[in-house]
Write a protein that holds these residues in place. Sequence first.
Motif, PDB file in Angstrom:
ATOM      1  N   THR A 108       0.742  -1.346  -0.146  1.00  0.00           N
ATOM      2  CA  THR A 108       0.093   0.149  -0.288  1.00  0.00           C
ATOM      3  C   THR A 108       0.857   0.975   0.270  1.00  0.00           C
ATOM      4  O   THR A 108       0.588   2.387  -1.093  1.00  0.00           O
ATOM      5  N   ASP A 109       2.319   1.429   0.556  1.00  0.00           N
ATOM      6  CA  ASP A 109       2.772   2.226   0.490  1.00  0.00           C
ATOM      7  C   ASP A 109       3.549   2.499  -0.402  1.00  0.00           C
ATOM      8  O   ASP A 109       3.623   4.315  -1.034  1.00  0.00           O
ATOM      9  N   ARG A 110       3.334   2.004  -1.248  1.00  0.00           N
ATOM     10  CA  ARG A 110       4.203   1.663  -2.187  1.00  0.00           C
ATOM     11  C   ARG A 110       3.043   2.931  -3.672  1.00  0.00           C
ATOM     12  O   ARG A 110       3.696   2.709  -4.399  1.00  0.00           O
ATOM     13  N   LEU A 111       1.499   2.371  -3.247  1.00  0.00           N
ATOM     14  CA  LEU A 111       1.128   2.788  -4.696  1.00  0.00           C
ATOM     15  C   LEU A 111       1.481   4.082  -4.930  1.00  0.00           C
ATOM     16  O   LEU A 111       1.261   5.006  -3.446  1.00  0.00           O
ATOM     17  N   VAL A 112       0.786   4.537  -6.466  1.00  0.00           N
ATOM     18  CA  VAL A 112       1.151   6.118  -6.525  1.00  0.00           C
ATOM     19  C   VAL A 112      -0.650   6.703  -6.223  1.00  0.00           C
ATOM     20  O   VAL A 112      -0.228   7.591  -6.054  1.00  0.00           O
ATOM     21  N   ARG A 113      -1.363   6.068  -6.630  1.00  0.00           N
ATOM     22  CA  ARG A 113      -2.370   6.503  -7.077  1.00  0.00           C
ATOM     23  C   ARG A 113      -3.375   5.608  -5.722  1.00  0.00           C
ATOM     24  O   ARG A 113      -3.089   4.151  -6.235  1.00  0.00           O
ATOM     25  N   GLN A 115      -4.384   5.568  -2.486  1.00  0.00           N
ATOM     26  CA  GLN A 115      -3.596   4.836  -1.208  1.00  0.00           C
ATOM     27  C   GLN A 115      -4.689   4.492  -0.227  1.00  0.00           C
ATOM     28  O   GLN A 115      -4.971   3.987  -0.068  1.00  0.00           O
ATOM     29  N   GLN A 116      -5.344   5.663  -0.416  1.00  0.00           N
ATOM     30  CA  GLN A 116      -6.823   6.217   0.855  1.00  0.00           C
ATOM     31  C   GLN A 116      -8.151   4.823   0.479  1.00  0.00           C
ATOM     32  O   GLN A 116      -8.007   4.104   1.572  1.00  0.00           O
ATOM     33  N   PHE A 117      -7.925   4.326  -0.303  1.00  0.00           N
ATOM     34  CA  PHE A 117      -8.825   3.617  -0.727  1.00  0.00           C
ATOM     35  C   PHE A 117      -8.213   2.461  -0.783  1.00  0.00           C
ATOM     36  O   PHE A 117      -9.298   1.610   0.265  1.00  0.00           O
ATOM     37  N   ALA A 118      -7.452   2.238  -0.672  1.00  0.00           N
ATOM     38  CA  ALA A 118      -6.712   1.553  -0.031  1.00  0.00           C
ATOM     39  C   ALA A 118      -6.333   0.400   1.196  1.00  0.00           C
ATOM     40  O   ALA A 118      -6.692  -0.089   1.761  1.00  0.00           O
ATOM     41  N   GLN A 119      -6.157   1.487   2.025  1.00  0.00           N
ATOM     42  CA  GLN A 119      -6.079   1.821   2.947  1.00  0.00           C
ATOM     43  C   GLN A 119      -7.747   1.612   3.540  1.00  0.00           C
ATOM     44  O   GLN A 119      -7.992   0.503   4.642  1.00  0.00           O
ATOM     45  N   ASN A 120      -8.618   1.990   3.478  1.00  0.00           N
ATOM     46  CA  ASN A 120     -10.085   1.641   3.385  1.00  0.00           C
ATOM     47  C   ASN A 120     -10.340   0.399   3.608  1.00  0.00           C
ATOM     48  O   ASN A 120     -11.339  -0.594   4.019  1.00  0.00           O
ATOM     49  N   LEU A 121      -9.773   0.273   2.286  1.00  0.00           N
ATOM     50  CA  LEU A 121     -10.551  -1.521   2.319  1.00  0.00           C
ATOM     51  C   LEU A 121      -9.633  -2.581   2.339  1.00  0.00           C
ATOM     52  O   LEU A 121     -10.308  -4.427   2.808  1.00  0.00           O
ATOM     53  N   MET A 122      -8.620  -2.016   3.280  1.00  0.00           N
ATOM     54  CA  MET A 122      -7.573  -3.609   3.920  1.00  0.00           C
ATOM     55  C   MET A 122      -8.304  -3.572   5.096  1.00  0.00           C
ATOM     56  O   MET A 122      -8.073  -4.170   5.662  1.00  0.00           O
ATOM     57  N   ILE A 123      -8.935  -2.383   5.476  1.00  0.00           N
ATOM     58  CA  ILE A 123      -8.978  -2.547   7.002  1.00  0.00           C
ATOM     59  C   ILE A 123     -10.561  -2.647   7.178  1.00  0.00           C
ATOM     60  O   ILE A 123     -10.818  -2.925   8.829  1.00  0.00           O
ATOM     61  N   TRP A 124     -11.843  -2.445   6.253  1.00  0.00           N
ATOM     62  CA  TRP A 124     -12.868  -3.050   6.709  1.00  0.00           C
ATOM     63  C   TRP A 124     -13.433  -4.080   7.235  1.00  0.00           C
ATOM     64  O   TRP A 124     -13.936  -4.219   7.855  1.00  0.00           O
ATOM     65  N   PRO A 125     -12.237  -5.440   6.851  1.00  0.00           N
ATOM     66  CA  PRO A 125     -13.331  -6.427   7.716  1.00  0.00           C
ATOM     67  C   PRO A 125     -13.046  -6.280   9.526  1.00  0.00           C
ATOM     68  O   PRO A 125     -13.410  -6.668   9.968  1.00  0.00           O
ATOM     69  N   ALA A 126     -11.717  -5.743   9.757  1.00  0.00           N
ATOM     70  CA  ALA A 126     -12.104  -5.773  10.795  1.00  0.00           C
ATOM     71  C   ALA A 126     -12.684  -4.757  11.426  1.00  0.00           C
ATOM     72  O   ALA A 126     -12.874  -4.901  13.358  1.00  0.00           O
ATOM     73  N   ILE A 127     -13.622  -4.088  10.802  1.00  0.00           N
ATOM     74  CA  ILE A 127     -14.775  -3.413  11.552  1.00  0.00           C
ATOM     75  C   ILE A 127     -16.122  -3.930  11.920  1.00  0.00           C
ATOM     76  O   ILE A 127     -16.634  -3.509  12.846  1.00  0.00           O
TER      77      ILE A 127
END
Length: 323
Positions: A108-113, A115-127
Amino acid sequence: MTSVSTSGGRVPPGRRRPIPWFKYLAIAPLLLTFVALVAVPVGQLVWMSFGHVRMVAGDFQWAFAGLENFERMLRDETFAISLGNSAVFIFWTVLLTMVLGTVLALATDRLVRGQQFAQNLMIWPAIIAPVVISVVWLLILSPQIGLLNRILISIGIEPQTWLGESFGAMASVIILDTWHWTPIVFLFVYTAVRGIDSSVLEAARVDGASYLRQVKDIILPLVTPALIGAAAIRLIMGVKAFDEMYLLTFGGPGTATTVITIYLRAVFFDSFEYGYGAALSVTVVLLVLLIIIMTITPKRPTYQAGTRCCVARGVVGIARLLA
């Protein structure tokens, strides 16, 4: 007129004289909360572990038993099995979540575009609540109507009883727990990676270091405190895991997924052996504390402050996630 402090020094004009006992008054609410919610329950648990506790006419009756409960624990085969199952479950879930969370954070840190969407996608199972996730996975793994078996049938493979076999049941709950809580590790590591000074990585790139070399020699050493904190939290979560096994397998088949929490529930609420259950609980707490101390005690003192900082950042991130 010049004020004089109680310690003999002069108090500057316009400033009030310090109250000597104020610091104790300031921490009094914290101490009272700790005593009420931690010290008293733990003390009662230890007290119960040294006796036989029965409920008579709605009231608990305690009779001193010495070390009898702990001696019984050494002969309890089911307790040994539950400890072994917990060890297997904790080992694989901690290992898989640490590896996947770290890889996803670096990717995710390597993404150029995006990143915010990737963060939300990654953390939603924990919600999502564990009960909801367990029910969804129960429907996926169902031998009759499960989505996974329907996919196998469509490609000509016999349907499987995923939760009806020892290996399949344990593998299923490990995969479920890994999918559910990898976002926690991702959050810790991603926060630590974003906190690395970009000039350090830029200097490495100028020197011709590849990205893999940067990860090995720069990024991973710098995020080690975050990895230690995430591993400690995942260890605690692994010991506390209950929902997945209880809803998916109820500890079965047989005792294949009977982890320590499932067994403690059976001792307390099925057998009503409160004294023996307290002895088991005290033993598990001591084992977990020992493992956590070994986990978070760094070999190099320079990691200590970083570990506390990254744990604090991760906890703040989790709080924001769940708010």
